[in-house]
Structure formats: C-alpha cells, structure tokens
Design a protein around this motif. Structure first.
Motif, PDB file in Angstrom:
ATOM      1  N   TYR A   1     -13.547  -1.684  -5.311  1.00  0.00           N
ATOM      2  CA  TYR A   1     -13.281  -0.729  -6.380  1.00  0.00           C
ATOM      3  C   TYR A   1     -12.666   0.555  -5.835  1.00  0.00           C
ATOM      4  O   TYR A   1     -11.751   1.124  -6.429  1.00  0.00           O
ATOM      5  CB  TYR A   1     -14.588  -0.410  -7.119  1.00  0.00           C
ATOM      6  N   ASN A   2     -13.144   1.014  -4.691  1.00  0.00           N
ATOM      7  CA  ASN A   2     -12.667   2.281  -4.145  1.00  0.00           C
ATOM      8  C   ASN A   2     -11.431   2.156  -3.261  1.00  0.00           C
ATOM      9  O   ASN A   2     -10.669   3.114  -3.134  1.00  0.00           O
ATOM     10  CB  ASN A   2     -13.779   2.959  -3.347  1.00  0.00           C
ATOM     11  N   HIS A   3     -11.217   0.987  -2.642  1.00  0.00           N
ATOM     12  CA  HIS A   3     -10.136   0.877  -1.664  1.00  0.00           C
ATOM     13  C   HIS A   3      -9.017  -0.079  -2.056  1.00  0.00           C
ATOM     14  O   HIS A   3      -7.870   0.130  -1.663  1.00  0.00           O
ATOM     15  CB  HIS A   3     -10.706   0.438  -0.303  1.00  0.00           C
TER      16      HIS A   3
ATOM     17  N   PRO B   1      -7.868   4.256  -5.417  1.00  0.00           N
ATOM     18  CA  PRO B   1      -8.393   5.616  -5.501  1.00  0.00           C
ATOM     19  C   PRO B   1      -8.496   6.354  -4.162  1.00  0.00           C
ATOM     20  O   PRO B   1      -8.122   7.525  -4.070  1.00  0.00           O
ATOM     21  CB  PRO B   1      -9.787   5.424  -6.116  1.00  0.00           C
ATOM     22  N   VAL B   2      -8.984   5.691  -3.120  1.00  0.00           N
ATOM     23  CA  VAL B   2      -9.117   6.361  -1.822  1.00  0.00           C
ATOM     24  C   VAL B   2      -7.743   6.666  -1.233  1.00  0.00           C
ATOM     25  O   VAL B   2      -7.502   7.774  -0.753  1.00  0.00           O
ATOM     26  CB  VAL B   2      -9.962   5.513  -0.850  1.00  0.00           C
TER      27      VAL B   2
END
Length: 57
Positions: free
Chosen positions: A32-34, A46-47
């Motif tokens: 989800y974040n990367h 996002p990151v």
C-alpha cells in the motif's frame, strides 16, 4: 481457534494465528505504501511521491 479480520475491504480472510495475520498485514502495508500506483500522485506510489516531492516523515 481461527482469527478473522479484514485486510482489504472487499475481502474477508481467516488466519490460522495472530502471526499469520501480522505477516499478511505487514505485506499489505508494504504494498500500500510502496507499490500502489496512484494517478493523483503522478503515477508514483505514496512513498516515492513523498521522496520526490521532498516530504519526509
């Protein structure tokens, strides 16, 4: 005893142990974040967007 939790709003999955749930959650958060690509973020995750924009946590 099986534990049940939602990792994704559309899917419900049963986990055999808390450790199995924790591993699945960590993998999902990493994705989800990367790895999740967002059009609103110029096709970046996002990151990567935060790094490119100069934002750091």
């Amino acid at each position: 005893m099986k534990e049940s939790s939602k990792v994704c709003p559309e899917r419900e999955r049963e986990f055999g142990s808390f450790e199995e749930f924790q591993t699945a959650l960590e993998l999902y958060l990493e994705y989800y974040n990367h790895n999740r690509i967002k059009d609103k973020l110029g096709g970046l995750g996002p990151v990567q967007y935060r790094i490119q924009s100069g934002f750091t946590a």
